[in-house]
Design an enzyme around this catalytic site. Structure first.
Site, PDB file in Angstrom:
ATOM      1  N   ARG A  15       0.896  -1.238   0.741  1.00  0.00           N
ATOM      2  CA  ARG A  15       0.105   0.360  -0.256  1.00  0.00           C
ATOM      3  C   ARG A  15       0.371   1.408  -0.086  1.00  0.00           C
ATOM      4  O   ARG A  15       2.187   0.846   0.014  1.00  0.00           O
ATOM      5  CB  ARG A  15      -0.571  -0.364   1.240  1.00  0.00           C
ATOM      6  CG  ARG A  15       0.077   0.179   2.571  1.00  0.00           C
ATOM      7  CD  ARG A  15      -1.345   0.564   3.554  1.00  0.00           C
ATOM      8  NE  ARG A  15      -2.515  -0.296   4.375  1.00  0.00           N
ATOM      9  CZ  ARG A  15      -2.370  -1.751   4.659  1.00  0.00           C
ATOM     10  NH1 ARG A  15      -0.973  -1.996   5.167  1.00  0.00           N
ATOM     11  NH2 ARG A  15      -2.687  -2.371   4.930  1.00  0.00           N
ATOM     12  N   SER A  29      12.765  10.425   4.790  1.00  0.00           N
ATOM     13  CA  SER A  29      11.298  10.996   5.150  1.00  0.00           C
ATOM     14  C   SER A  29      12.100  12.823   5.516  1.00  0.00           C
ATOM     15  O   SER A  29      13.243  12.528   6.315  1.00  0.00           O
ATOM     16  CB  SER A  29      11.151  11.132   6.339  1.00  0.00           C
ATOM     17  OG  SER A  29      10.223  11.803   7.375  1.00  0.00           O
ATOM     18  N   TYR A  45      11.328   8.761  15.487  1.00  0.00           N
ATOM     19  CA  TYR A  45      10.910   8.159  13.773  1.00  0.00           C
ATOM     20  C   TYR A  45      12.203   8.978  13.270  1.00  0.00           C
ATOM     21  O   TYR A  45      12.956   8.509  12.421  1.00  0.00           O
ATOM     22  CB  TYR A  45       9.451   8.542  13.337  1.00  0.00           C
ATOM     23  CG  TYR A  45       9.270   8.913  11.961  1.00  0.00           C
ATOM     24  CD1 TYR A  45       8.766   7.737  11.528  1.00  0.00           C
ATOM     25  CD2 TYR A  45       9.500  10.109  11.434  1.00  0.00           C
ATOM     26  CE1 TYR A  45       9.068   8.327  10.080  1.00  0.00           C
ATOM     27  CE2 TYR A  45       8.429  10.248  10.330  1.00  0.00           C
ATOM     28  CZ  TYR A  45       8.571   8.682   9.462  1.00  0.00           C
ATOM     29  OH  TYR A  45       8.418   8.417   7.866  1.00  0.00           O
ATOM     30  N   LYS A 104      15.078   7.462  10.387  1.00  0.00           N
ATOM     31  CA  LYS A 104      14.771   8.367   8.738  1.00  0.00           C
ATOM     32  C   LYS A 104      16.678   8.934   8.460  1.00  0.00           C
ATOM     33  O   LYS A 104      16.957   8.861   7.757  1.00  0.00           O
ATOM     34  CB  LYS A 104      13.883   9.060   8.986  1.00  0.00           C
ATOM     35  CG  LYS A 104      12.385   8.072   8.529  1.00  0.00           C
ATOM     36  CD  LYS A 104      12.779   7.182   8.067  1.00  0.00           C
ATOM     37  CE  LYS A 104      10.989   6.408   7.245  1.00  0.00           C
ATOM     38  NZ  LYS A 104      10.784   5.161   6.082  1.00  0.00           N
TER      39      LYS A 104
HETATM   40  P1  NAD Z   1       1.380   3.269   4.877  1.00  0.00           P
HETATM   41  O1  NAD Z   1       1.270   2.890   6.023  1.00  0.00           O
HETATM   42  O2  NAD Z   1       0.731   3.449   3.893  1.00  0.00           O
HETATM   43  O3  NAD Z   1       2.186   1.777   4.218  1.00  0.00           O
HETATM   44  C1  NAD Z   1       3.468   1.168   4.611  1.00  0.00           C
HETATM   45  C2  NAD Z   1       4.040  -0.294   4.632  1.00  0.00           C
HETATM   46  O4  NAD Z   1       4.704  -1.035   4.883  1.00  0.00           O
HETATM   47  C3  NAD Z   1       2.085  -0.677   4.948  1.00  0.00           C
HETATM   48  O5  NAD Z   1       1.814  -2.320   3.592  1.00  0.00           O
HETATM   49  C4  NAD Z   1       2.538  -2.975   5.831  1.00  0.00           C
HETATM   50  O6  NAD Z   1       1.919  -2.842   5.667  1.00  0.00           O
HETATM   51  C5  NAD Z   1       4.428  -2.221   5.732  1.00  0.00           C
HETATM   52  N1  NAD Z   1       5.381  -2.657   6.611  1.00  0.00           N
HETATM   53  C6  NAD Z   1       5.280  -2.352   7.657  1.00  0.00           C
HETATM   54  N2  NAD Z   1       6.144  -2.053   8.753  1.00  0.00           N
HETATM   55  C7  NAD Z   1       6.304  -3.417   8.458  1.00  0.00           C
HETATM   56  C8  NAD Z   1       7.455  -4.257   8.198  1.00  0.00           C
HETATM   57  N3  NAD Z   1       7.693  -4.781   9.861  1.00  0.00           N
HETATM   58  N4  NAD Z   1       7.435  -5.189   7.353  1.00  0.00           N
HETATM   59  C9  NAD Z   1       7.061  -5.291   6.353  1.00  0.00           C
HETATM   60  N5  NAD Z   1       6.433  -4.287   5.819  1.00  0.00           N
HETATM   61  C10 NAD Z   1       6.186  -3.157   6.973  1.00  0.00           C
HETATM   62  O7  NAD Z   1       3.701   4.219   4.787  1.00  0.00           O
HETATM   63  P2  NAD Z   1       3.742   5.101   3.170  1.00  0.00           P
HETATM   64  O8  NAD Z   1       2.651   6.491   3.587  1.00  0.00           O
HETATM   65  O9  NAD Z   1       3.620   4.600   2.273  1.00  0.00           O
HETATM   66  O10 NAD Z   1       5.074   5.163   3.768  1.00  0.00           O
HETATM   67  C11 NAD Z   1       6.386   4.487   3.292  1.00  0.00           C
HETATM   68  C12 NAD Z   1       7.084   5.343   3.798  1.00  0.00           C
HETATM   69  O11 NAD Z   1       7.488   6.241   3.277  1.00  0.00           O
HETATM   70  C13 NAD Z   1       7.604   4.936   5.262  1.00  0.00           C
HETATM   71  O12 NAD Z   1       8.938   4.642   5.552  1.00  0.00           O
HETATM   72  C14 NAD Z   1       7.310   6.140   5.711  1.00  0.00           C
HETATM   73  O13 NAD Z   1       8.274   6.229   7.002  1.00  0.00           O
HETATM   74  C15 NAD Z   1       8.238   6.721   4.295  1.00  0.00           C
HETATM   75  N6  NAD Z   1       7.979   8.579   4.934  1.00  0.00           N
HETATM   76  C16 NAD Z   1       5.962   8.392   4.777  1.00  0.00           C
HETATM   77  C17 NAD Z   1       5.880   9.686   4.461  1.00  0.00           C
HETATM   78  C18 NAD Z   1       3.854  10.418   4.447  1.00  0.00           C
HETATM   79  O14 NAD Z   1       3.931  11.351   4.747  1.00  0.00           O
HETATM   80  N7  NAD Z   1       3.298   9.191   4.035  1.00  0.00           N
HETATM   81  C19 NAD Z   1       6.111  11.217   4.565  1.00  0.00           C
HETATM   82  C20 NAD Z   1       7.709   9.994   4.990  1.00  0.00           C
HETATM   83  C21 NAD Z   1       8.231   9.306   4.823  1.00  0.00           C
END
Ligand code: NAD
Length: 256
Positions: free
Chosen positions: A16, A143, A156, A160
């Site tokens: 996702r 991030s 967090y 990161k």
């Molecule tokens: P999300 O929660 O929509 O998707 C994260 C996915 O990682 C999920 O499918 C979840 O099942 C999987 N996951 C979680 N823990 C896991 C594990 N231990 N092993 C395997 N899979 C695991 O999150 P997102 O917003 O798509 O974030 C993705 C990445 O981007 C993350 O690393 C997050 O820190 C980073 N990020 C997101 C944002 C934001 O604003 N959404 C901003 C900066 C960084």
């Protein structure tokens, strides 16, 4: 022209959010995609959706906090690619918004296990394969919280920040083997993670700090990941690319 056609990628967290958007855009380029995720049900939904569009996809059950599972996932992805893994996009991660003084030992340890050690294990396993093959592209999803200090980001942001440093070290150590490693630093991106974490107040505060005056989309992050995953980014190495609508550039007040 689809320069990535015929390549193989492992996208962790690909079930996702940002990971899924990356998997989708790589698949559109003709890349065979192995999705590694903790959520088996969501992984199957993602696989079905990509296959419906004609992609070659496998699902690999994966908890990135396990070194052994990361090794196995990389092996499975490489096998899917006929012995080679061209691309790792490491997106799996969890979030936490907790003030420094309120962060518990368990929260700290969980964050380090998943967000930092997970990146280390996956990048190490992929890096070993790519070094052997003499080619590879590693893209970590860090991030803006790993670059700028922000309230509630002790665990967090530290994890990161660590992801950024391990990406840089990997970039330096593997540069002569045809392997590059770069990090993306997304700002606020509309995903399930953010839907769970950002209250209306948080959203207002963020929007004031984002020159683009909106949250980003997973597709916008994925487009940057696809560039860094492609052969044409060969001379971009050890870079941290912000995908944040100008958030880091603004730094201080930029609106009334
Ligand atoms: P999300 O929660 O929509 O998707 C994260 C996915 O990682 C999920 O499918 C979840 O099942 C999987 N996951 C979680 N823990 C896991 C594990 N231990 N092993 C395997 N899979 C695991 O999150 P997102 O917003 O798509 O974030 C993705 C990445 O981007 C993350 O690393 C997050 O820190 C980073 N990020 C997101 C944002 C934001 O604003 N959404 C901003 C900066 C960084």
């Amino acid at each position: 022209m689809r320069v990535l056609k015929g390549q193989t990628a492992l996208v962790t967290g690909g079930a996702r959010g940002i990971g899924f958007a990356v998997a989708e855009q790589l698949a559109q380029q003709g890349v065979r995609v192995a999705i590694g995720d903790l959520d088996a049900d969501q992984m199957r939904i993602a696989q079905a959706s990509l296959e419906a569009a004609g992609a070659e996809v496998i699902c690999v059950p994966l908890d990135v906090s396990s070194s052994q599972q990361c090794d196995t996932a990389v092996e499975a992805a490489a096998e899917f690619g006929g012995g080679k893994l061209d691309i790792l996009v490491h997106s799996a991660g969890i979030g936490l918004e907790r003030s420094f003084l309120d962060t518990s030992d368990d929260e700290w340890a969980r964050m380090m296990d998943v967000d930092l050690s997970g990146a280390f294990y996956c990048c190490r396993a992929a890096g070993r394969k790519m070094k052997e093959a003499g080619y590879g592209r590693i893209v970590t999803i860090a991030s803006t919280a790993g670059v700028a200090g922000g309230t509630g980001r002790a665990a967090y942001g530290s994890a990161k920040g660590g992801v950024i440093m391990l990406t840089r070290v990997l970039a330096v150590e593997l540069a002569t083997y045809g392997v590059t490693a770069n990090a993306l630093a997304p700002g606020a991106i509309e995903t399930d993670l953010v839907a769970k974490m950002h209250s209306e107040t948080t959203r207002r505060v963020y929007r004031r700090a984002i020159p683009a005056d909106r949250y980003g989309t997973p597709e916008e992050v994925a487009a940057a990941a696809v560039f860094l995953a492609s052969p044409s980014s060969a001379y971009v190495n050890g870079h941290v690319l912000a995908v944040d609508g100008g958030f880091l550039a603004a730094g201080v007040l930029h609106k009334d």
